[in-house]
Design a protein around this motif. Structure first.
Motif, PDB file in Angstrom:
ATOM      1  N   LEU A 286      -2.202   4.326  11.536  1.00 31.45           N
ATOM      2  CA  LEU A 286      -3.562   4.407  12.091  1.00 31.45           C
ATOM      3  C   LEU A 286      -4.383   3.186  11.685  1.00 31.45           C
ATOM      4  O   LEU A 286      -5.066   2.567  12.501  1.00 31.45           O
ATOM      5  CB  LEU A 286      -4.260   5.648  11.556  1.00 31.45           C
ATOM      6  N   LEU A 287      -4.310   2.856  10.387  1.00 35.37           N
ATOM      7  CA  LEU A 287      -5.038   1.697   9.876  1.00 35.37           C
ATOM      8  C   LEU A 287      -4.627   0.444  10.639  1.00 35.37           C
ATOM      9  O   LEU A 287      -5.465  -0.379  11.004  1.00 35.37           O
ATOM     10  CB  LEU A 287      -4.737   1.491   8.393  1.00 35.37           C
TER      11      LEU A 287
ATOM     12  N   LEU B  79       0.845  -1.201   0.000  1.00 36.17           N
ATOM     13  CA  LEU B  79       0.000   0.000   0.000  1.00 36.17           C
ATOM     14  C   LEU B  79       0.878   1.249   0.000  1.00 36.17           C
ATOM     15  O   LEU B  79       0.665   2.187  -0.774  1.00 36.17           O
ATOM     16  CB  LEU B  79      -0.861   0.047   1.264  1.00 36.17           C
TER      17      LEU B  79
ATOM     18  N   THR C 111       1.832   7.601   8.158  1.00 36.87           N
ATOM     19  CA  THR C 111       0.975   7.872   9.310  1.00 36.87           C
ATOM     20  C   THR C 111      -0.387   7.207   9.134  1.00 36.87           C
ATOM     21  O   THR C 111      -0.938   6.618  10.070  1.00 36.87           O
ATOM     22  CB  THR C 111       0.779   9.392   9.468  1.00 36.87           C
ATOM     23  N   ALA C 112      -0.926   7.303   7.898  1.00 34.21           N
ATOM     24  CA  ALA C 112      -2.229   6.688   7.632  1.00 34.21           C
ATOM     25  C   ALA C 112      -2.159   5.189   7.880  1.00 34.21           C
ATOM     26  O   ALA C 112      -3.056   4.600   8.504  1.00 34.21           O
ATOM     27  CB  ALA C 112      -2.651   6.972   6.190  1.00 34.21           C
TER      28      ALA C 112
ATOM     29  N   GLY D 226      -6.192   0.309  14.102  1.00 40.57           N
ATOM     30  CA  GLY D 226      -7.621   0.018  13.974  1.00 40.57           C
ATOM     31  C   GLY D 226      -7.862  -1.426  13.561  1.00 40.57           C
ATOM     32  O   GLY D 226      -8.682  -2.131  14.150  1.00 40.57           O
ATOM     33  N   PHE D 227      -7.111  -1.864  12.578  1.00 35.13           N
ATOM     34  CA  PHE D 227      -7.274  -3.205  12.021  1.00 35.13           C
ATOM     35  C   PHE D 227      -7.002  -4.294  13.076  1.00 35.13           C
ATOM     36  O   PHE D 227      -7.805  -5.200  13.275  1.00 35.13           O
ATOM     37  CB  PHE D 227      -6.302  -3.344  10.842  1.00 35.13           C
TER      38      PHE D 227
ATOM     39  N   LYS E 246     -12.789  -9.320  17.185  1.00 35.23           N
ATOM     40  CA  LYS E 246     -13.640 -10.138  16.327  1.00 35.23           C
ATOM     41  C   LYS E 246     -13.279 -11.636  16.426  1.00 35.23           C
ATOM     42  O   LYS E 246     -14.144 -12.490  16.524  1.00 35.23           O
ATOM     43  CB  LYS E 246     -13.500  -9.631  14.891  1.00 35.23           C
TER      44      LYS E 246
ATOM     45  N   GLU F 179      -6.863  -4.038  16.405  1.00 33.80           N
ATOM     46  CA  GLU F 179      -7.829  -3.989  17.517  1.00 33.80           C
ATOM     47  C   GLU F 179      -9.141  -4.649  17.112  1.00 33.80           C
ATOM     48  O   GLU F 179      -9.724  -5.430  17.848  1.00 33.80           O
ATOM     49  CB  GLU F 179      -8.129  -2.534  17.897  1.00 33.80           C
ATOM     50  N   PHE F 180      -9.577  -4.276  15.907  1.00 35.46           N
ATOM     51  CA  PHE F 180     -10.857  -4.771  15.415  1.00 35.46           C
ATOM     52  C   PHE F 180     -10.851  -6.296  15.342  1.00 35.46           C
ATOM     53  O   PHE F 180     -11.748  -6.966  15.857  1.00 35.46           O
ATOM     54  CB  PHE F 180     -11.141  -4.172  14.034  1.00 35.46           C
ATOM     55  N   PHE F 181      -9.816  -6.838  14.720  1.00 40.31           N
ATOM     56  CA  PHE F 181      -9.805  -8.288  14.531  1.00 40.31           C
ATOM     57  C   PHE F 181      -9.430  -9.045  15.802  1.00 40.31           C
ATOM     58  O   PHE F 181      -9.778 -10.213  15.949  1.00 40.31           O
ATOM     59  CB  PHE F 181      -8.913  -8.677  13.351  1.00 40.31           C
TER      60      PHE F 181
ATOM     61  N   ALA G 201       4.440  -0.881  20.827  1.00 37.76           N
ATOM     62  CA  ALA G 201       4.782   0.207  21.751  1.00 37.76           C
ATOM     63  C   ALA G 201       5.997   1.027  21.331  1.00 37.76           C
ATOM     64  O   ALA G 201       6.896   1.272  22.119  1.00 37.76           O
ATOM     65  CB  ALA G 201       4.985  -0.350  23.162  1.00 37.76           C
ATOM     66  N   GLY G 202       6.027   1.446  20.080  1.00 41.20           N
ATOM     67  CA  GLY G 202       7.104   2.332  19.640  1.00 41.20           C
ATOM     68  C   GLY G 202       8.364   1.630  19.169  1.00 41.20           C
ATOM     69  O   GLY G 202       9.319   2.288  18.771  1.00 41.20           O
TER      70      GLY G 202
END
Lengths: 290, 360
Positions: free
Chosen positions: A98-99, A77, A94-95, A102-103, A110, A105-107, A208-209
């Motif tokens: 973030l993705l 990507l 940066t995007a 989110g990705f 799930k 955490e979500f899965f 964590a960085g």
């Protein structure tokens, strides 16, 4: 005393391993001329997929392969955005970071309904985790490939002077795709070295960085795999000392030891400790038509 | 507004709007993947954003810091600098403002109204100076040592995280807790603008500062210099503009704006500085706000409202429709990604016009 030294050495190596894998990845990407701060997020996705692979099949090796592939996929990507569409590489990175949070955490919610279960992880050989050997072997391979093969020369050329490289028939975009994909692959393995190496499970934001410290090590190591290795060992030592001193009850502010890699990198860049200079075309999109 | 200006405004808006649509499209896919109904999820989304006055007030609470961090990043962008160090500057200012909030005591002879005005102002100035200086380090290293601001900003984010942790744990915290003492009531920013929500006067400060930033950048010589350096540093230098000075100045101002965001959050909401456990996230959201808002104060205010709504709406989706609010992080990531990949839209447009040319 000897046991303390042995503990420090072992935990230095343990702490250095994930950083080293990311730093190697960053080296390939930046040597080709693409800044990749998405490595933090890629590492996180790698860590998730490593656990998922091991969870599905019971084989940490499959987990490792999935982590590497997922890393390369996410990196693609970034590669398409920065090589083909001339996106601002820092923004794209940066995007992706973030993705990635989110990705994962979500899965995580799930698939496992919260924290991941404990999965089968890589074991040890002579008391050291297999990932330590993998990381150091890959360092030597990366160093050889970058500096002693025609392919490595081409990669470095498009990062230093893309127009000149293009003139002698090297495809700038092809080499940059390779650089970024390899960086994703290595950062994915770096993530795996955390989630199915250091520990055996995924937890939210577990990198964590470390991705950013890996990037710092790459800079401090002057965009050279061997330099990055030395930097990671130094950063790992700072981390290990922090832990050991705390256990020994010696009161050194832990935070200052953890801060050390960041501060040292800034000093190196400012020319106070050695001098680090990035590949000349790093971060600059290449447009043939200009 | 004449026709050309309207046209260029529409052109400016195309990419952000398409990016936002793409973000929600991906978000919807994730909602379906979570096995939930998008209609129900978005129902709760809008209920939490606009449902009633109190809820709308909370949306504005989420918007307030984003206006300021968005302005911070936009101002730096206007000078050609990418201030990705907002997270660290934010933490530094939180610690500094909380300290100014509980350390200073207003003299008793001052009327309460004056106390309630002077003390927050003082704490905000302290926070802005601390964050401004912290960001200034990056500016100085860029101006005089040529070090790229992105790397140093990232390093200072993490250094700031550990440094403020150390400050809190060893110097500032109240015994038996992991937070500073509560700031004195004289330093509070007044809440209760809308009953039932925590909306505080910070929103007006943020909007006023957005206006000030616009005046500064477009109506003053100093702002003109900053924009000139961002537009073409070589040409600016040739025209006698001191590029080094402007780089440092832009970083300091950018840091100060972030510092104000953190001060306002501290004085208006938390009223103490507590164990952060990580970055607040306003810095990364601020990047999105600045990009979607096209680095213009008006755009930043609108974009901040959009991202504030994403934050509140995400909470609504989680509470009402059981959709993880992390879906909204994905939406944000997609929006940033597509705004960044501007070349993608040009590419698609060119391809379409080529196709049209062929069929014609």
């Amino acid at each position: 005393m000897i046991t303390i030294i042995a503990t420090v050495l072992a935990s230095t190596l343990r702490a250095a391993t994930p950083l080293l894998l990311v730093a190697l990845g960053g080296t390939f990407s930046e040597r080709s001329g693409v800044v990749n701060i998405a490595l933090e997020g890629i590492m996180l996705v790698g860590a998730w997929f490593a656990v998922y692979g091991s969870f599905l099949t019971g084989s940490p090796l499959i987990g490792l392969l999935m982590a590497a592939m997922a890393g390369a996929l996410i990196a693609s990507l970034h590669a398409v955005a920065s090589v083909k569409f001339h996106a601002d590489q820092t923004v794209s990175g940066t995007a992706i970071n973030l993705l990635a949070s989110g990705f994962t955490e979500f899965f995580m919610v799930k698939v496992w309904g919260g924290q991941s279960p404990s999965v089968k992880a890589f074991g040890s050989f002579l008391g050291l985790n297999w990932f330590i050997y993998i990381a150091f072997a890959l360092t030597i391979v990366s160093w050889y490939v970058l500096f002693y093969t025609p392919w490595g020369l081409r990669l470095r050329a498009v990062g230093e002077h893309p127009r000149a490289a293009e003139t002698v028939g090297v495809s700038v975009s092809k080499m940059r795709y390779w650089g970024v994909l390899l960086s994703g692959l290595l950062a994915g393995i770096g993530g795996a070295s955390l989630s199915i190496g250091l520990v055996s499970g995924f937890s939210s934001g577990m990198t964590a960085g470390r991705g950013f410290i890996g990037i710092a090590a790459m800079i401090f190591g002057k965009w050279n795999p061997l330099g990055a290795m030395a930097a990671c060992l130094l950063f790992g030592l700072a981390n290990a000392l922090g832990t050991v001193l705390q256990i020994q009850g010696i009161n050194v502010p832990y935070e200052f030891l953890v801060m050390a890699p960041y501060v040292v990198t800034m000093l190196a860049l400012a020319g106070v400790v050695g001098r680090s200079t990035a590949p000349a075309a790093s971060g600059v999109p290449y447009d043939k038509s200009h | 507004m004449d026709k050309n200006r309207l046209k260029s405004l529409l052109r400016e808006l195309t990419v952000p709007v398409l990016a936002i649509l793409a973000g929600f499209l991906v978000g919807t896919i994730f909602i379906i993947a979570a096995g939930k109904s998008p209609a129900q999820a978005y129902g709760y989304f809008f209920l939490y954003v606009f449902g009633d006055f109190a809820k709308f007030g909370e949306t504005l609470v989420s918007t307030t810091p984003l206006i300021l961090t968005g302005l911070s990043i936009a101002l730096a962008f206007r000078c050609g600098l990418f201030n990705i160090g907002v997270e660290g500057q934010y933490l530094i200012s939180q610690a500094a403002s909380a300290w100014a909030g509980f350390f200073f005591t207003m003299p008793a002879w001052l009327p309460p109204v004056v106390q309630g005005f002077v003390h927050p102002l003082l704490a905000m100035v302290v926070g802005m100076v601390a964050a401004g200086l912290y960001a200034g380090i990056v500016g100085i290293l860029k101006a005089y040592r040529g070090v790229h601001e992105v790397i140093n900003s990232i390093m200072l984010n993490w250094a700031g995280l550990y440094f403020t942790h150390w400050l809190l744990m060893t110097q500032m915290k109240e015994k038996g807790s992991s937070a500073t003492p509560r700031i004195q009531e004289t330093a509070d920013l007044v809440q209760g603008l809308i009953p039932g929500s925590r909306l505080h006067v910070g929103i007006f400060i943020a909007l006023f500062v957005a206006f000030l930033v616009w005046v500064f950048l477009w109506k003053t010589p100093a702002g003109y210099e900053i924009r000139a350096v961002g537009f073409a540093p070589g040409a600016a230098e040739y025209a006698g503009i001191n590029v080094k000075k402007n780089i440092i100045m832009a970083m300091v101002l950018s840091g100060a704006l972030t510092g104000l965001a953190a001060s306002i959050q501290t004085l208006g909401l938390a009223r103490k500085f507590y164990e952060p456990g990580g970055f607040a996230g306003f810095g990364f959201d601020g990047i999105a706000v600045a990009l979607v808002g096209r680095n213009h104060p008006v755009g930043v205010v609108l974009a901040a409202f959009l991202f504030g709504a994403l934050d509140r709406g995400g909470q609504g989706m989680q509470a009402g429709a059981d959709v993880p609010k992390t879906v909204m992080w994905v939406v944000q990531g997609v929006v940033i990604f597509f705004v960044a990949a501007e070349g993608l839209w040009k590419f698609l447009k060119n391809r379409r016009s080529k196709k049209e040319a062929k069929t014609a």
